[in-house]
Scaffold this motif. Structure first.
Motif, mmCIF file in Angstrom:
data_model
loop_
_atom_site.group_PDB
_atom_site.id
_atom_site.type_symbol
_atom_site.label_atom_id
_atom_site.label_comp_id
_atom_site.label_asym_id
_atom_site.label_seq_id
_atom_site.Cartn_x
_atom_site.Cartn_y
_atom_site.Cartn_z
ATOM 1 N N ALA A 207 0.835 -1.196 0.000
ATOM 2 C CA ALA A 207 0.000 0.000 0.000
ATOM 3 C C ALA A 207 0.872 1.250 0.000
ATOM 4 O O ALA A 207 1.955 1.272 0.596
ATOM 5 C CB ALA A 207 -0.915 -0.005 1.217
ATOM 6 N N GLN A 208 0.383 2.286 -0.677
ATOM 7 C CA GLN A 208 1.141 3.518 -0.813
ATOM 8 C C GLN A 208 0.548 4.634 0.046
ATOM 9 O O GLN A 208 -0.664 4.701 0.253
ATOM 10 C CB GLN A 208 1.176 3.961 -2.271
ATOM 11 N N SER A 209 1.421 5.506 0.530
ATOM 12 C CA SER A 209 1.021 6.674 1.312
ATOM 13 C C SER A 209 1.373 7.937 0.539
ATOM 14 O O SER A 209 2.277 7.939 -0.295
ATOM 15 C CB SER A 209 1.748 6.698 2.659
ATOM 16 N N ARG A 210 0.634 9.016 0.833
ATOM 17 C CA ARG A 210 0.907 10.316 0.229
ATOM 18 C C ARG A 210 0.686 11.400 1.271
ATOM 19 O O ARG A 210 -0.163 11.271 2.139
ATOM 20 C CB ARG A 210 0.004 10.575 -0.981
ATOM 21 N N VAL A 211 1.467 12.470 1.155
ATOM 22 C CA VAL A 211 1.285 13.635 2.019
ATOM 23 C C VAL A 211 1.281 14.885 1.146
ATOM 24 O O VAL A 211 1.928 14.927 0.102
ATOM 25 C CB VAL A 211 2.409 13.752 3.072
ATOM 26 N N PRO A 212 0.518 15.905 1.554
ATOM 27 C CA PRO A 212 0.609 17.186 0.847
ATOM 28 C C PRO A 212 1.969 17.813 1.092
ATOM 29 O O PRO A 212 2.590 17.574 2.130
ATOM 30 C CB PRO A 212 -0.513 18.018 1.480
ATOM 31 N N LEU A 213 2.455 18.583 0.147
ATOM 32 C CA LEU A 213 3.793 19.170 0.240
ATOM 33 C C LEU A 213 3.710 20.691 0.243
ATOM 34 O O LEU A 213 3.037 21.281 -0.603
ATOM 35 C CB LEU A 213 4.661 18.715 -0.931
ATOM 36 N N ASP A 214 4.421 21.316 1.177
ATOM 37 C CA ASP A 214 4.490 22.772 1.183
ATOM 38 C C ASP A 214 5.770 23.214 0.461
ATOM 39 O O ASP A 214 6.536 22.386 -0.044
ATOM 40 C CB ASP A 214 4.412 23.322 2.610
ATOM 41 N N ASP A 215 5.998 24.522 0.409
ATOM 42 C CA ASP A 215 7.140 25.046 -0.342
ATOM 43 C C ASP A 215 8.474 24.565 0.218
ATOM 44 O O ASP A 215 9.426 24.320 -0.525
ATOM 45 C CB ASP A 215 7.111 26.576 -0.357
ATOM 46 N N THR A 216 8.554 24.434 1.528
ATOM 47 C CA THR A 216 9.789 23.963 2.153
ATOM 48 C C THR A 216 10.099 22.528 1.736
ATOM 49 O O THR A 216 11.244 22.197 1.388
ATOM 50 C CB THR A 216 9.667 24.047 3.686
ATOM 51 N N GLN A 217 9.083 21.677 1.759
ATOM 52 C CA GLN A 217 9.289 20.282 1.348
ATOM 53 C C GLN A 217 9.673 20.186 -0.130
ATOM 54 O O GLN A 217 10.538 19.393 -0.508
ATOM 55 C CB GLN A 217 8.020 19.476 1.614
ATOM 56 N N LEU A 218 9.038 20.988 -0.954
ATOM 57 C CA LEU A 218 9.359 20.967 -2.385
ATOM 58 C C LEU A 218 10.786 21.436 -2.638
ATOM 59 O O LEU A 218 11.498 20.886 -3.487
ATOM 60 C CB LEU A 218 8.375 21.837 -3.159
ATOM 61 N N ALA A 219 11.232 22.453 -1.890
ATOM 62 C CA ALA A 219 12.607 22.920 -2.036
ATOM 63 C C ALA A 219 13.597 21.832 -1.613
ATOM 64 O O ALA A 219 14.646 21.633 -2.252
ATOM 65 C CB ALA A 219 12.826 24.182 -1.207
ATOM 66 N N ASN A 220 13.280 21.111 -0.544
ATOM 67 C CA ASN A 220 14.158 20.026 -0.110
ATOM 68 C C ASN A 220 14.156 18.871 -1.111
ATOM 69 O O ASN A 220 15.195 18.240 -1.341
ATOM 70 C CB ASN A 220 13.721 19.535 1.268
ATOM 71 N N ALA A 221 13.001 18.601 -1.703
ATOM 72 C CA ALA A 221 12.938 17.575 -2.745
ATOM 73 C C ALA A 221 13.798 17.973 -3.928
ATOM 74 O O ALA A 221 14.500 17.145 -4.515
ATOM 75 C CB ALA A 221 11.491 17.355 -3.184
ATOM 76 N N ARG A 222 13.761 19.238 -4.300
ATOM 77 C CA ARG A 222 14.586 19.736 -5.403
ATOM 78 C C ARG A 222 16.070 19.549 -5.100
ATOM 79 O O ARG A 222 16.845 19.150 -5.974
ATOM 80 C CB ARG A 222 14.262 21.207 -5.649
ATOM 81 N N ALA A 223 16.466 19.804 -3.858
ATOM 82 C CA ALA A 223 17.865 19.610 -3.473
ATOM 83 C C ALA A 223 18.282 18.151 -3.630
ATOM 84 O O ALA A 223 19.407 17.850 -4.063
ATOM 85 C CB ALA A 223 18.088 20.082 -2.039
ATOM 86 N N ILE A 224 17.390 17.230 -3.293
ATOM 87 C CA ILE A 224 17.693 15.804 -3.430
ATOM 88 C C ILE A 224 17.804 15.411 -4.901
ATOM 89 O O ILE A 224 18.721 14.690 -5.304
ATOM 90 C CB ILE A 224 16.623 14.958 -2.713
#
Length: 237
Positions: free
Chosen positions: A105-122
């Motif tokens: 089973a898969q999980s999902r969470v909403p993402l704010d700007d901080t999380q998106l910026a950290n994802a971009r860094a990764i």
């Protein structure tokens, strides 16, 4: 409870855009990971990590009884379902991003700007280290499990030992100094350097590859984020 939560914000809200240069100690630490004997896939067990769950709940506001509307995560297209059909031009396909299929089973969470910026860094670190889009999926999924893509500082009693940052890396285990592992670029580079040292990581299921790097007590939890991680990488690649 709101006041209690706010007290921790300086530790939680590390600057996602900070680009701290690798120190001599940091380069040595990464070099040690790169030159270490090739790792074998670690055994897989199950369950969530309680220390990480407490820290994540604190970071995302679940530990607060009252949270202002502007502190709520922002819903984004990266959380609303899996991609279908052909990928956009120049983007990796679903088969490239999830070559072994979804595990459970898969999980999902909403993402704010901080999380998106950290994802971009990764994602940027995945490109620089040469692990490619599949490596980026493993990195994003790992960070979603460990910190929900928040760059967690030291949370005192909520910490799992001295774990910090996007990947909950530990200074005492040789990942770097607290300042280094709470720098998203450094932390992601360290994670991918270690991943490249896992023999045949490209052919491993996500949870096995992530577990071999992280050595978590509950590695099956990584698998639940593979689909959202693939969505993020497909859009950001």
């Amino acid at each position: 409870m709101k006041v209690y939560f706010t007290r921790w914000l300086p530790a939680i809200a590390k600057d996602s855009y900070r680009k701290t240069a690798l120190s001599v100690a940091g380069v040595a630490a990464l070099g040690g990971l790169a030159l270490a004997p090739t790792a074998a896939a670690a055994p897989v067990t199950s369950g969530p990590h309680q220390g990480a769950v407490a820290a994540i709940d604190l970071a995302t506001g679940k530990a607060a009884t009252s949270v202002r509307q502007d502190e709520q995560p922002v819903e984004s297209g990266l959380t609303t379902g899996s991609a279908t059909g052909k990928p956009p031009a120049g983007k990796p396909s679903r088969a490239q991003l999830i070559p072994h299929g979804i595990e459970g089973a898969q999980s999902r969470v909403p993402l704010d700007d901080t999380q998106l910026a950290n994802a971009r860094a990764i994602v940027d670190a995945a490109k620089k280290t040469g692990v490619g889009d599949r490596g980026a999926v493993i990195g994003i999924a790992t960070s979603l499990q460990e910190s929900k893509l928040y760059n967690l500082g030291h949370l005192g009693a909520y910490n799992d030992h001295d774990s910090q940052g996007l990947f909950q890396q530990r200074p005492s285990s040789g990942w770097g100094t607290p300042d280094q592992i709470t720098d998203p670029e450094y932390a992601a580079t360290a994670f991918f350097t270690a991943l490249k040292n896992v023999g045949g990581w490209q052919d491993l299921p996500l949870t096995a590859a992530a577990q071999t790097v992280q050595v978590s007590a509950f590695p099956y939890a990584y698998a639940q984020w593979e689909e959202q991680a693939a969505d993020i990488v497909q859009q950001m690649w």
